[in-house]
Design a protein around this motif. Sequence first.
Motif, PDB file in Angstrom:
ATOM      1  N   ARG A  70      54.990  36.261  29.489  1.00 48.66           N
ATOM      2  CA  ARG A  70      53.923  37.179  29.878  1.00 48.66           C
ATOM      3  C   ARG A  70      53.119  37.604  28.653  1.00 48.66           C
TER       4      ARG A  70
ATOM      5  N   THR B 280      50.893  34.721  27.514  1.00 43.93           N
ATOM      6  CA  THR B 280      49.805  34.469  28.454  1.00 43.93           C
ATOM      7  C   THR B 280      48.713  35.513  28.302  1.00 43.93           C
ATOM      8  N   LEU B 281      49.093  36.772  28.226  1.00 43.48           N
ATOM      9  CA  LEU B 281      48.093  37.827  28.111  1.00 43.48           C
ATOM     10  C   LEU B 281      47.369  37.756  26.774  1.00 43.48           C
TER      11      LEU B 281
ATOM     12  N   GLN C  90      44.715  35.251  27.006  1.00 39.97           N
ATOM     13  CA  GLN C  90      43.621  35.683  27.868  1.00 39.97           C
ATOM     14  C   GLN C  90      42.724  36.701  27.217  1.00 39.97           C
TER      15      GLN C  90
ATOM     16  N   MET D 259      31.097  32.050  31.879  1.00 49.35           N
ATOM     17  CA  MET D 259      30.940  31.641  33.272  1.00 49.35           C
ATOM     18  C   MET D 259      30.551  30.183  33.415  1.00 49.35           C
ATOM     19  N   TYR D 260      30.195  29.565  32.322  1.00 47.62           N
ATOM     20  CA  TYR D 260      29.673  28.195  32.404  1.00 47.62           C
ATOM     21  C   TYR D 260      30.538  27.244  31.597  1.00 47.62           C
TER      22      TYR D 260
ATOM     23  N   GLU E  79      35.840  24.913  41.615  1.00 51.76           N
ATOM     24  CA  GLU E  79      35.336  23.859  42.505  1.00 51.76           C
ATOM     25  C   GLU E  79      36.483  23.166  43.229  1.00 51.76           C
TER      26      GLU E  79
ATOM     27  N   THR F 200      36.837  32.107  37.629  1.00 48.81           N
ATOM     28  CA  THR F 200      35.613  32.507  36.951  1.00 48.81           C
ATOM     29  C   THR F 200      34.523  31.554  37.351  1.00 48.81           C
ATOM     30  N   HIS F 201      33.496  32.076  37.941  1.00 44.14           N
ATOM     31  CA  HIS F 201      32.382  31.210  38.287  1.00 44.14           C
ATOM     32  C   HIS F 201      31.148  32.064  38.476  1.00 44.14           C
ATOM     33  N   ASP F 202      30.029  31.447  38.389  1.00 45.48           N
ATOM     34  CA  ASP F 202      28.779  32.158  38.602  1.00 45.48           C
ATOM     35  C   ASP F 202      28.701  32.580  40.064  1.00 45.48           C
ATOM     36  N   PRO F 203      28.718  33.893  40.318  1.00 48.72           N
ATOM     37  CA  PRO F 203      28.725  34.337  41.718  1.00 48.72           C
ATOM     38  C   PRO F 203      27.434  33.980  42.468  1.00 48.72           C
ATOM     39  N   ASP F 204      26.435  33.538  41.746  1.00 48.24           N
ATOM     40  CA  ASP F 204      25.204  33.147  42.427  1.00 48.24           C
ATOM     41  C   ASP F 204      25.165  31.661  42.763  1.00 48.24           C
TER      42      ASP F 204
ATOM     43  N   LEU G 261      44.291  33.800  36.672  1.00 46.78           N
ATOM     44  CA  LEU G 261      44.422  33.611  35.248  1.00 46.78           C
ATOM     45  C   LEU G 261      43.007  33.306  34.794  1.00 46.78           C
ATOM     46  N   ASP G 262      42.451  34.139  33.967  1.00 47.26           N
ATOM     47  CA  ASP G 262      41.056  33.934  33.586  1.00 47.26           C
ATOM     48  C   ASP G 262      40.138  34.222  34.763  1.00 47.26           C
TER      49      ASP G 262
ATOM     50  N   ASN H  70      36.792  36.550  36.465  1.00 42.36           N
ATOM     51  CA  ASN H  70      35.625  37.395  36.307  1.00 42.36           C
ATOM     52  C   ASN H  70      35.578  38.344  37.496  1.00 42.36           C
TER      53      ASN H  70
ATOM     54  N   ARG I 199      33.425  39.933  38.927  1.00 42.78           N
ATOM     55  CA  ARG I 199      32.338  39.805  39.895  1.00 42.78           C
ATOM     56  C   ARG I 199      32.614  38.746  40.944  1.00 42.78           C
TER      57      ARG I 199
ATOM     58  N   SER J 244      48.930  40.730  37.897  1.00 44.82           N
ATOM     59  CA  SER J 244      49.456  41.181  36.606  1.00 44.82           C
ATOM     60  C   SER J 244      49.139  40.232  35.465  1.00 44.82           C
ATOM     61  N   TYR J 245      48.482  39.104  35.775  1.00 44.08           N
ATOM     62  CA  TYR J 245      48.062  38.210  34.711  1.00 44.08           C
ATOM     63  C   TYR J 245      46.553  38.210  34.566  1.00 44.08           C
ATOM     64  N   ALA J 246      45.921  39.253  35.023  1.00 44.10           N
ATOM     65  CA  ALA J 246      44.460  39.290  35.036  1.00 44.10           C
ATOM     66  C   ALA J 246      43.917  40.508  34.295  1.00 44.10           C
ATOM     67  N   PRO J 247      44.020  40.514  32.964  1.00 41.83           N
ATOM     68  CA  PRO J 247      43.529  41.678  32.226  1.00 41.83           C
ATOM     69  C   PRO J 247      42.012  41.811  32.291  1.00 41.83           C
TER      70      PRO J 247
END
Lengths: 204, 581
Positions: free
Chosen positions: A77, A80-81, A84, A109-110, B227, B248-252, B276-277, B279, B281, B299-302
């Motif tokens: 854990r 992993t954190l 991230q 995001m890209y 995707e 994580t992706h562009d919400p648009d 994990l990783d 966004n 939004r 719990s793995y999403a800070p």
Amino acid sequence: MGMESDENRLEYEETELRLGLPGGSLKREFSQTIDLKLNLNASMASPPSPHQQQEKITAKPPAKAQVVGWPPVRSFRKNTLAVQSAAAAAFIKVSLDGAPYLRKVDLKMYNSYQQLSEALGKMFSSSTIGDCGVKELMSESKLIDLLNGSDYVPTYQDKDGDWMLVGDVPWEMFVDSCKRLRIMKSSEAIGLAPRAAEKCKNRA
Amino acid sequence: MCLFQSVMNYLPKEVLEHVFDFLTSHHDRNAVSLVCESWYGVERFSREKVFIGNCYAVNPERLIDRFPRLRSLTLKGKPHFADFNLVPDGWGGHVYPWIEAMAKSGINLEELRLKRMVVSDESLELLAKSFPNFKSLVLVSCEGFTTDGLAAIASNCRLLRELDLQENEVDDRKGQWLSCFPESCTSLVSLNFACLKGEVNVAALERLVARCPNLRSLRLNHTVPVEVLQKILVRAPQLSDLGTGTFTHDPDSETYVKLKNAMKNCRSIRSLSGFLDVNGRCLPAIYPICTSLTSLNLSYAPGIFSNELIKLICHCKKIERLWILDTIGDKGLGVVANTCKELQELRVFPSDLYGVGNTAVTEEGLVAISAGCPKLNSILYFCQQMTNAALITVAKNCPNFIRFRLCTLNPIVPDAATNQPLDEGFGAIVQSCKRLTRLSVSGLLTDQLFLYIGMYAEQLEMLSIAFAGDSDKGMLYVLNGCKKLKKLEIRDSPFGNMALLSDMGKYETMRSLWMSSCEVTLGACKTLAEKMPRLNVEIINENEAGEDKASCDDRHRVEKMYLYRTLAGPRTDAPDFVWTL
């Protein structure tokens, strides 16, 4: 991990936590496990050891608590954190010469220059583009062409403050080093112009 | 002998066996086998599932001898504190000898569940090739294998239903283990590879999902992009447990829209994890599933901020199990308390493990939860501070705790309001929660707490103590009072020889005892080992000088001691730094 050097030893000893039995000669050597600089409350009911220092407690945890295995969180854990938090969002300002206001994008995001280019196209297609002789409210695809064409040069400012041409380095490296994006009109990109024009031609 | 007894004695074996078939719990089966020889005999030939809490308590040959019809084996290896780096590498807990012995004896193994064990690629290969009916492999917190081992499992286990990898340290070879599932493999019900770090062949993954109509549980790793997730959800709308990869992706974007639609179609998802990783939004895509979720692990999403978490939680009215980070804050926990009335288990993990300054949760959040969630019975709570008053309130609100683990980020922090030890607070918990079986304590604690534990914690089976207590009396209260104690683990506390040696027979009623950075000496451990031949008393000696056991002074404090009851005698695979006394 948190070993005290000899010069600091005096300071360390003043606040060292000892859990020896009352009157006993056993002194716990915490140097390997704890580097806490703790202050204990003077009004504590049953101080077990005469060696303990009695000072006011602060609720905030000490600045550099380094205890092996504390807090008790599985290494998986922790690792992993750690990975991230290094990969958190990367919002940067984007300016397009002639557009009335700047925008912000999150580079995380890209996954590629192409995706970024498309996103920027969407972002700026609804804004008017003033005095560069281009029609107002242009379509998305037109703007992308324009961005990819030779009228505009996408540049970015890197960690060192230098203005660079977008597209030279691998995507991940770009995301890491890019602090700001500016899509310049090529007429302004004097210093970069020859290379820029060539790059644009190659990409078009 | 009364009539009933004589009738029972003459019941044919088949009838007894049929009756025993209804006994599924290990406790019941163990009890039944102790009644008389004939019952022991019938029970042992009909037992298919065996649970071994300490792999060194018995050796494989003995297991196979007693239970020849064994089909499902659960094994646990390293002591619990190995999770927190207190046990050096190479300590042991190898599964290979078990697999080898079962293979040699022709055991028809179908299921293997391992926790904190060392699993080599060779073991996985042997496993894959030796048991034609093998169906289910669950590895939790294990290490020692690579994706090559997984490839062996995928290639050879034709009837594989479950491959569940939870929080393992796996070496990623650049091979294509996922592609090794043959086209003929259509039996997968559960696949969890969330802990793997490397990329998988997404095309193979999509095809695998498409041809396994019984797939109910799928947990992806962080390399699987949105995707692909979207395509998988379209193929497998019957999933009931989903672990997303990256989120994580562009919400648009169009992909995101497709994802939202795919999620809407997955009406069976009850359990959600991953992110994990992520966004924040992108979270609205999962709102449609939230209304029927019973289990959620964020719990793995800070990367999800408190307000986004709160918005999400508002949709989760049926949640029974919630794992989150302390980024939720006390305010967020208040929202949980108001929304999640079905909540049974809550885990709040720390998000800021290296620095200071992140506002964690405090006693306020815990009190709010206890007041709002009447069904709460299990909690793991990492917090900045705690007070006795809060714990007393929690104890009153929630008398149903089965598991209560509280961890203050500063291990010896006192009551934040009164600066007193937290004895009274934890004391209230053990007094009120009569069904408590597992307890972890932290903060400033004296012997008084252990007096309370000894007095009230009658059902307690596992107790974890760190930086607590004043004297041997503390440990004695626990050993004398907690009749059902199975596992006791203590670190950095002033318990010594007197406590260790006062009731040596007690340790044969327990699975294990761990003591590190306490006051026990080598001499006392030797005494214990000598008097109790059915215990393995092991010292972990990490001294670099490579001390010889014989030359070590008996008065030396022992840094790490681990003792456990065993029928197998001293270990034959102990490394140099583990001394069996």
